[in-house]
Enzyme design. Structure first.
Site, PDB file in Angstrom:
ATOM      1  N   ASN A   1       0.534  -1.147  -0.277  1.00 30.34           N
ATOM      2  CA  ASN A   1      -0.013   0.235  -0.212  1.00 30.34           C
ATOM      3  C   ASN A   1       0.781   1.006   0.330  1.00 30.34           C
ATOM      4  O   ASN A   1       1.607   0.837  -0.191  1.00 30.34           O
ATOM      5  CB  ASN A   1      -1.059  -0.120   0.975  1.00 30.34           C
ATOM      6  CG  ASN A   1      -0.482  -0.608   2.658  1.00 30.34           C
ATOM      7  OD1 ASN A   1       0.151   0.734   2.822  1.00 30.34           O
ATOM      8  ND2 ASN A   1       0.265  -1.028   3.283  1.00 30.34           N
TER       9      ASN A   1
ATOM     10  N   PRO B   1      -4.050 -11.828   9.971  1.00 32.87           N
ATOM     11  CA  PRO B   1      -4.826 -11.662  10.920  1.00 32.87           C
ATOM     12  C   PRO B   1      -5.082  -9.861  12.523  1.00 32.87           C
ATOM     13  O   PRO B   1      -4.308  -9.180  11.118  1.00 32.87           O
ATOM     14  CB  PRO B   1      -3.830 -12.688  12.254  1.00 32.87           C
ATOM     15  CG  PRO B   1      -2.697 -12.935  11.534  1.00 32.87           C
ATOM     16  CD  PRO B   1      -3.286 -12.811  10.052  1.00 32.87           C
TER      17      PRO B   1
ATOM     18  N   LYS C   1     -11.528  -3.283  18.905  1.00 32.82           N
ATOM     19  CA  LYS C   1     -10.138  -4.068  19.705  1.00 32.82           C
ATOM     20  C   LYS C   1      -9.418  -3.527  20.895  1.00 32.82           C
ATOM     21  O   LYS C   1      -7.993  -3.911  20.884  1.00 32.82           O
ATOM     22  CB  LYS C   1      -9.115  -2.826  18.532  1.00 32.82           C
ATOM     23  CG  LYS C   1      -9.146  -3.243  16.629  1.00 32.82           C
ATOM     24  CD  LYS C   1      -8.331  -2.768  16.124  1.00 32.82           C
ATOM     25  CE  LYS C   1      -8.826  -3.364  14.003  1.00 32.82           C
ATOM     26  NZ  LYS C   1      -7.420  -2.834  13.821  1.00 32.82           N
TER      27      LYS C   1
HETATM   28  N1  CTP Z   1      -4.188  -3.225  12.111  1.00 30.48           N
HETATM   29  C1  CTP Z   1      -3.183  -4.432  12.796  1.00 30.48           C
HETATM   30  N2  CTP Z   1      -3.883  -5.733  11.787  1.00 30.48           N
HETATM   31  C2  CTP Z   1      -4.143  -5.792  10.660  1.00 30.48           C
HETATM   32  C3  CTP Z   1      -4.792  -4.899  10.359  1.00 30.48           C
HETATM   33  C4  CTP Z   1      -4.511  -3.258  11.199  1.00 30.48           C
HETATM   34  O1  CTP Z   1      -3.000  -4.652  14.175  1.00 30.48           O
HETATM   35  N3  CTP Z   1      -4.265  -7.052  10.116  1.00 30.48           N
HETATM   36  C5  CTP Z   1      -4.067  -2.393  12.651  1.00 30.48           C
HETATM   37  C6  CTP Z   1      -3.135  -1.211  12.116  1.00 30.48           C
HETATM   38  O2  CTP Z   1      -2.408  -0.947  12.540  1.00 30.48           O
HETATM   39  C7  CTP Z   1      -4.351   0.265  12.635  1.00 30.48           C
HETATM   40  C8  CTP Z   1      -4.935  -0.214  13.579  1.00 30.48           C
HETATM   41  O3  CTP Z   1      -5.554  -1.841  13.215  1.00 30.48           O
HETATM   42  O4  CTP Z   1      -3.547   0.944  14.313  1.00 30.48           O
HETATM   43  C9  CTP Z   1      -6.245  -0.380  12.067  1.00 30.48           C
HETATM   44  O5  CTP Z   1      -6.503  -0.717  11.001  1.00 30.48           O
HETATM   45  P1  CTP Z   1      -7.425  -0.095   9.924  1.00 30.48           P
HETATM   46  O6  CTP Z   1      -6.534  -0.615   8.327  1.00 30.48           O
HETATM   47  O7  CTP Z   1      -7.887   1.099   9.496  1.00 30.48           O
HETATM   48  O8  CTP Z   1      -8.580  -0.926  10.286  1.00 30.48           O
HETATM   49  P2  CTP Z   1      -9.205  -2.456   9.749  1.00 30.48           P
HETATM   50  O9  CTP Z   1      -9.971  -2.422  11.144  1.00 30.48           O
HETATM   51  O10 CTP Z   1      -8.328  -3.024   9.483  1.00 30.48           O
HETATM   52  O11 CTP Z   1     -10.980  -2.003   9.144  1.00 30.48           O
HETATM   53  P3  CTP Z   1     -11.165  -1.426   7.668  1.00 30.48           P
HETATM   54  O12 CTP Z   1      -9.898  -1.441   6.692  1.00 30.48           O
HETATM   55  O13 CTP Z   1     -12.008  -2.142   7.608  1.00 30.48           O
HETATM   56  O14 CTP Z   1     -11.447   0.099   7.862  1.00 30.48           O
END
Ligand code: CTP
Length: 422
Positions: free
Chosen positions: A214, A309, A348
């Site tokens: 990304n 995960p 979370k």
């Molecule tokens: N994160 C994580 N593990 C993942 C994906 C995300 O620990 N597999 C963490 C990111 O580092 C961030 C937070 O979760 O601090 C939120 O990540 P984000 O991608 O915005 O949210 P998601 O929960 O993945 O939801 P979505 O992508 O559906 O918006």
């Protein structure tokens, strides 16, 4: 317990000796003063022929000392302190010639710098610079060994092209490397918290040469790490492939995939009072990455993805039980961002989430600025103005310190109450 100190409250005495690498001392002064560190400089007479004391005085904002007996009118109380070696938290000698190494090893104090080193009761770090034949001379090697046995530390020299147009070992390390070591030594002696920060994108292999990634540059996490370091904390940065310079003075663990990031965090998070998850972790990875290279030819091919995960969702709840602070990031697009970010914080189990709007051009991936909102577990929302990523990083660290303070106070009170009732 000693009060927590920031780097801006620290002093690093920089000794500059007569090697052509003396020009690198200007960059060292700049890098150290960037963190607010006071950098009084002592130069040997030979060093003043290679770089002007005025250059280093201008960069450090302090007079440069060269003589053990300065003319009375020019003497400064600052230097009187340095002579006793009492006022510095660390002495860095860069570049360090065979001569200064030999003098200190032999206990000779015949000029201002050797006197200051001899009188210094704080760590001393040498960055040697000399021709390879001098560096490998058994006398120099014995002197280095003698100093190391007595606790003096060395960074470099490294291999490469030398000023005498020969190649070999003897070149002084880059200013960044010397400062990185100096900061790590300083930070290990301050009373800072242990802060684990993730940053950058993750890369998920598609085949042997292609990845799914990304646009995260890693800049925000790097600025948070620099702010944490400058506040005097011990930082470990778990970084995906960065598209910006890494911070100095922090421990860095490089990872590529989300699975690697998860493994590293599971191994390290227990030691960290604060975890800040700024990494843009890939939510999905190719389900069956090819061992070799996928050949072109087919008009189309499908890539099957499988869920990674959620690292935070696994790690945050047990951290909360221990009273450790966990901060996440949310990148949202469009209406309802705050509600979705608050939902993420709750699901979370976070203490705080930093919300960024991906549609703002001045807050986008790779930008120098950001306009975040901080959302807290108690429902509070704090909207920040448009900030440089450095200022936003400091705001995140200040928020983390407050959360840590609140949690430790609660824990301390809890212990007190149970002690009374038992
Ligand atoms: N994160 C994580 N593990 C993942 C994906 C995300 O620990 N597999 C963490 C990111 O580092 C961030 C937070 O979760 O601090 C939120 O990540 P984000 O991608 O915005 O949210 P998601 O929960 O993945 O939801 P979505 O992508 O559906 O918006």
């Amino acid at each position: 317990m000693a009060a927590r100190r920031t780097l801006a409250e620290c002093t690093v005495g920089l000794g500059v000796t007569g090697s052509i690498a003396a020009y690198k001392s200007a960059a060292i002064v700049r890098l150290l003063t960037k963190s607010g560190i006071r950098v009084p400089v002592i130069m040997t007479r030979a060093a003043t022929r290679l770089i002007s004391p005025d250059t280093l005085a201008t960069l450090s904002g302090l007079p440069v000392a060269t003589e053990i007996f300065p003319p009375r009118s020019g003497s400064s109380p600052e230097m009187a302190h340095l002579e006793t070696g009492q006022s510095v938290d660390l002495m860095l000698v860069a570049p360090a010639t065979a001569n200064i190494i030999g003098k200190v090893a032999a206990g000779i104090a015949d000029d201002l710098l050797s006197t200051a080193i001899m009188a210094c009761n704080q760590p001393v770090l040498f960055a040697p610079a000399m021709n390879e034949r001098m560096w490998t001379n058994p006398i120099v090697q014995r002197n280095v060994a003698t100093l190391q046995e007595r606790g003096y530390q060395f960074v470099g020299p490294e291999e490469g092209e030398l000023a005498c147009r020969e190649a070999g070992t003897g070149r002084m390390v880059a200013p960044e490397t010397a400062v990185d070591r100096a900061l790590q030594i300083l930070l290990s002696r301050l009373e800072g918290l242990r802060i684990l920060i993730t940053t950058g994108p993750t890369e998920e292999p598609v085949d042997a040469v292609r990845v799914l990634a990304n646009r995260s540059s890693g800049k925000m996490g790097v600025r948070i790490a620099e702010a944490a370091r400058d506040r005097g904390h011990r930082v470990t940065l778990v970084a995906g492939p960065l598209h910006c310079a890494a911070p100095l003075g922090v421990e860095r663990i490089d990872v590529t995939t989300a699975a690697e990031m998860q493994r590293v965090l599971e191994e390290t998070e227990a030691g960290a009072e604060i975890l800040i998850m700024a990494a843009a972790v890939a939510d999905y990875r190719p389900a069956h990455p090819e061992q070799g290279k996928i050949r072109s030819g087919a008009q189309q091919w499908d890539l099957r993805l499988t869920r990674n995960p959620d690292i935070l969702a696994r790690i945050a709840p047990p951290r909360a039980e221990r009273g450790a602070v966990t901060i996440g990031f949310a990148l949202e697009v469009g209406e309802g961002g705050e509600e979705r970010a608050m939902q993420k914080l709750k699901s979370k189990g976070l203490d705080m989430i930093v919300l960024n709007d991906a549609t703002r051009p001045d807050s986008a991936f790779g930008a120098e600025t950001t306009q975040p909102a901080f959302l807290f577990a108690d429902g509070r929302i704090e909207h920040l103005p448009l900030l440089s990523k450095a200022d936003a990083g400091l705001a995140v660290i200040e928020g983390a310190e407050v959360l840590h303070g609140l949690k430790s106070n609660k824990a301390a009170k809890g212990v007190g109450t149970s002690a009374k009732t038992s």
